[in-house]
Design an enzyme around this catalytic site. Structure first.
Site, PDB file in Angstrom:
ATOM      1  CD  GLU A   1      -1.227  -6.725   8.490  1.00 32.03           C
ATOM      2  OE1 GLU A   1      -1.627  -6.319   7.386  1.00 32.03           O
ATOM      3  OE2 GLU A   1      -1.520  -6.163   9.569  1.00 32.03           O
TER       4      GLU A   1
ATOM      5  CG  ASP B   1      -1.832  -1.219   1.258  1.00 30.98           C
ATOM      6  OD1 ASP B   1      -1.733  -2.056   0.360  1.00 30.98           O
ATOM      7  OD2 ASP B   1      -2.630  -1.339   2.195  1.00 30.98           O
TER       8      ASP B   1
END
Length: 807
Positions: free
Chosen positions: A773, A570
């Protein structure tokens, strides 16, 4: 698609026929598909629930089951009622210790706030038709006064005309053991029994109403719309809340010892019986408790007739799963084995079946020169659609992600090759017939939408994501083709199923049948991806020394000044300011992966013309990576953009990190490429990417390192680290063409990188109980979403499949 449970006699005959002839003839395709449907029919496919069961591919009349619990000795009990997985619950632990979607598993939940240690066993009969769940609980702190009030809910969807779920015996209040019978067109007739094995019901204090007695099992039946079954927690809170209001209005003070009775459900509105059932058991934690829920399909001859039979199923299932894991992954360190098995179990325990509509904006137009955030403000409901998929995180991302799923399948295929293909096929079936598009996030129905911020719920056909599914498919095809002449290279699979879980790998005929069905859609998808993301090369042609292939240049559509969400990375730095003519090295690399996969499929199907076409495109992609994106000054791959003030016009946008490594990580460089040495140097440089916990996502020397969100600007991500380790094996395990200095450095890098990742992830898991994550590049501590057993589960492959060192 309606799937009926198959008659067991047919299964037995089919299994016998297969065992007689599996070495002399190809697998019966119909039989293989029947076995797949049976063995994967039931599971905890409601990924966002701590424990929620539903059948796969039953859309009109599914049976839905869920579990909730609380400590009802406190006034705030309802605020701590557990149902949907939520990071804010802050449980000390939750998840599967062992799990196989074809067999079952064991889940452990440590809920300190509710003072309960729950163990949930879930296992299925061999024919896949029947299942049982054993719920066991004990206090974490035995000195603390507490209860565990468990609420089971179940619904037979589809209304009462063609389906029903009713209590078998008279609906007398307080029977400890409850039996229900149901009917659905896709499943036929079935029975459910709920039987206590041990435990004490809470009986302290006097009930405040005859129907509020926590010392007995409470049952309530009513009608709930099918699309609202998932909000069972809200329904329960409303009903109990109304009951409490009635009690408090007629009583000045309630003795705290009676709180558990107050929180007991009752039918104070006299709702008529319906297909939705609440069953509540409130146990005093002075003693551990245990009870069974057993589902039996009446057409099956392998019914679970008693709790003792279910105990035997549990014992067999646990041993079977452990043996299968050991057969697939050879891990000597016992603690590493426990870590790896639990991590894999939680990846597969997150596999869900989703059905519903999605929100799509096909109206908003994209302006190539507009890089502000794009508002998708014209959503329309489309569908319904269905998806069988892993999820990145049951707590935070309980839905299908196109970019994540390919990485999930790289892991799943090592344990159950055919399961990975089944999931992949479900995604491929969603590729639109006319356009070739598939959404980057599959958010199907209100239950799935409830976990998604509103700004991310709407999908758009202009926005792509890295096609990792084709990466996984390419790997699967390579494995299957290599296995044709050596079926025993991975060892014989345990022969306890009528079919192995590697039939597609072992049987080329079966793979070809499946690939033929998929190929037309993949052609559409390939065309959509390459046409929608194609970039412009005209401005660069006169400023490069070699001939550019104009059709093989790409960029991500939908990037903004601050983010490139379509890339999956991102906030990874890109050109500033953005430009319509910029080209992205990672988009081109992912097209290379797609093309390679399409070439392999064409080869499997003996489509010579298509194979040659994709081989030529693949060659062009590999050449363009060097022609357009290799920067000889920085010695790495970079994005490019236009600089009108420079003689060269082409400006390299170099931010050394994961994007620089992707052509290497995706194995798009030739084995004899002289550029390999520079990427080995980059990965080995502790002043740039190398850390004691894995490769950092962005160079420590980059101006954007640790700026902004610090998402893909420093932290260690396991998916890219896995690709790099796998690529090091590919390029340097048996490479005799590389110079000895680079070969030695690559082998040293591999050993230290592999060891750093394993030791750090194990350390964090041993301390926190979770996989994350990503991991902090300075401390190694887990960051981002907790209990992220999506692509971080690739650590299991790193431990159990990749070699310890390169030779």
């Amino acid at each position: 698609m309606l799937i009926r449970l198959l008659n067991v006699a047919l299964s037995i005959l089919l299994a016998y026929a297969l065992q007689e002839g599996r070495n002399s003839q190809s697998v019966d395709i119909d039989g293989y598909e029947q076995f797949t449907n049976q063995s994967l029919f039931w599971a905890p496919y409601r990924s966002n629930c701590y424990f929620g069961i539903r059948p796969r591919y039953v859309n009109d009349h599914p049976f839905m089951f869920g579990l909730m619990w609380m400590d009802s000795t406190h006034l705030e009990a309802m605020n701590k009622l557990r149902h949907l997985v939520d990071q804010n619950d802050k449980l000390d632990k939750y998840g599967w210790e062992v799990y196989d979607p074809r067999i079952g598993g064991k889940q452990t939940i440590l809920d300190l706030d509710n003072n309960v240690n729950l163990t949930i066993y879930y296992f299925k009969s061999r024919d896949g038709a029947n299942w049982g769940a054993r719920i066991r609980g004990e206090p974490i702190d035995s000195q603390k006064l507490s209860t565990t009030s468990l609420v089971l809910y179940m619904n037979q969807n589809g209304g009462r005309e063609n389906s029903h779920l009713v209590r078998s015996e008279p609906d007398s209040y307080g029977s400890e053991n409850i039996k229900l019978r149901g009917l659905a067109p896709e499943m036929g007739e079935y029975d459910i029994s709920i039987n206590d094995l041990s435990g004490l019901y809470y009986s302290k204090g006097a009930p405040l109403h005859p129907d509020l007695d926590s010392s007995k099992t409470a049952h309530m039946s009513l009608t709930v719309p099918d699309d609202q079954v998932w909000i069972a927690r809200d329904i329960l809170q409303t009903l109990v809340g109304e009951s409490i209001q009635t009690i408090t209005s007629s009583s000045n003070k309630i003795d705290p010892v009676s709180f558990p009775s107050v929180f007991t459900i009752r039918n104070m509105h006299d709702f008529p019986p319906g297909n939705f059932h609440f069953i509540q058991k409130t146990f005093d934690l002075d003693k551990p408790f245990e009870f069974d829920i057993i589902f039996n399909n009446k057409a099956s001859k392998q019914q679970i007739k008693s709790s003792s039979e279910f105990s035997a199923m549990i014992e067999w299932g646990l041993n079977e799963i452990n043996n299968r894991f050991d057969n697939k992954f050879h891990i000597q360190h016992p603690e590493h084995k426990k870590f790896a098995q639990e991590t894999l179990s939680n990846l597969m325990g997150g596999i869900g079946y989703f059905y519903g509509t999605q929100l799509v904006d096909r109206t908003t137009e994209f302006d190539d020169e507009q890089f502000e955030k794009i508002e998708l403000s014209h959503p329309e409901e489309e569908g319904p659609l269905q998806l069988f998929s892993c999820v990145p995180s049951r707590a935070f991302f309980p839905r299908g992600f196109y970019w994540d799923e390919g990485f999930h399948l790289l892991q799943v295929m090592e344990y159950d090759f055919d399961l990975a293909f089944e999931i992949m096929q479900s995604w491929f079936e969603l590729i639109e017939e006319d356009s070739g598009w598939v959404a980057r996030e599959l958010i199907l129905g209100n239950e799935a939408r409830s976990k998604v911020p509103e700004e991310f719920r709407v999908q758009n056909p202009n926005i792509a994501n890295p096609p990792t599914l084709l990466l996984a498919f390419s790997e699967m095809l390579s494995r299957a083709l290599a296995e044709q002449d050596d079926h025993n290279s991975q060892g014989e699979e345990l022969n306890t199923f009528p079919f192995s879980t590697e039939e597609l790998e072992r049987q080329p005929d079966l793979l070809i049948v499946r690939a033929k069905k998929i190929f037309p859609k993949l052609l559409k998808h390939y065309d959509w991806f390459t046409n929608s993301q194609r970039g412009m090369v005209e401005e660069y042609v006169d400023y490069v020394d070699e001939k550019v292939h104009p059709m093989e240049a790409f960029r991500w559509i939908g990037r903004t000044f601050t983010h490139c969400l379509p890339s999956g990375m991102d906030d990874y730095p890109r050109a500033q300011p953005p430009d319509v003519a910029e080209l992205h090295v990672d988009t081109l690399a992912w097209v290379g992966v797609m093309t390679r996969s399409m070439r392999k499929i064409a080869a499997v199907l003996s489509l010579k013309e298509e194979e040659e076409k994709f081989a030529a495109i693949e060659k062009n992609v590999i050449e363009n990576l060097d022609i357009l994106h290799w920067n000889p000054d920085d010695n790495c791959y970079c994005d490019i953009t236009i600089d009108d003030e420079s003689e060269d016009v082409r400006e390299f946008v170099c931010h050394q990190g994961y994007i620089s490594l992707l052509p290497f990580a995706l194995k798009l460089m030739t084995p004899d490429s002289p550029k390999l040495k520079y990427l080995v140097d980059l990965m080995s440089d502790s002043d740039k990417l190398f850390t004691g916990f894995g490769l950092a996502s962005l160079s420590k020397q980059d101006e954007y390192f640790e700026t902004g969100e610090v998402y893909w600007r420093g932290p260690v991500w396991i998916n890219i680290n896995y690709l790099c380790l796998d690529a090091l094996v590919y390029y340097f395990q048996e490479n005799e063409c590389t110079d000895m200095e680079t070969l030695g450095k690559a082998r040293s890098l591999y050993s230290s990188l592999r060891e750093n990742i394993i030791s750090n992830m194990y350390r964090v898991w041993a301390h926190d109980g979770f996989v994350y994550e990503n991991y902090n590049h300075r401390t190694g501590n887990g960051t981002g979403v907790r209990h992220f057993t999506g692509w971080s589960a690739l650590v299991v492959n790193i431990i159990g499949r990749l070699p310890e060192q390169l030779y």
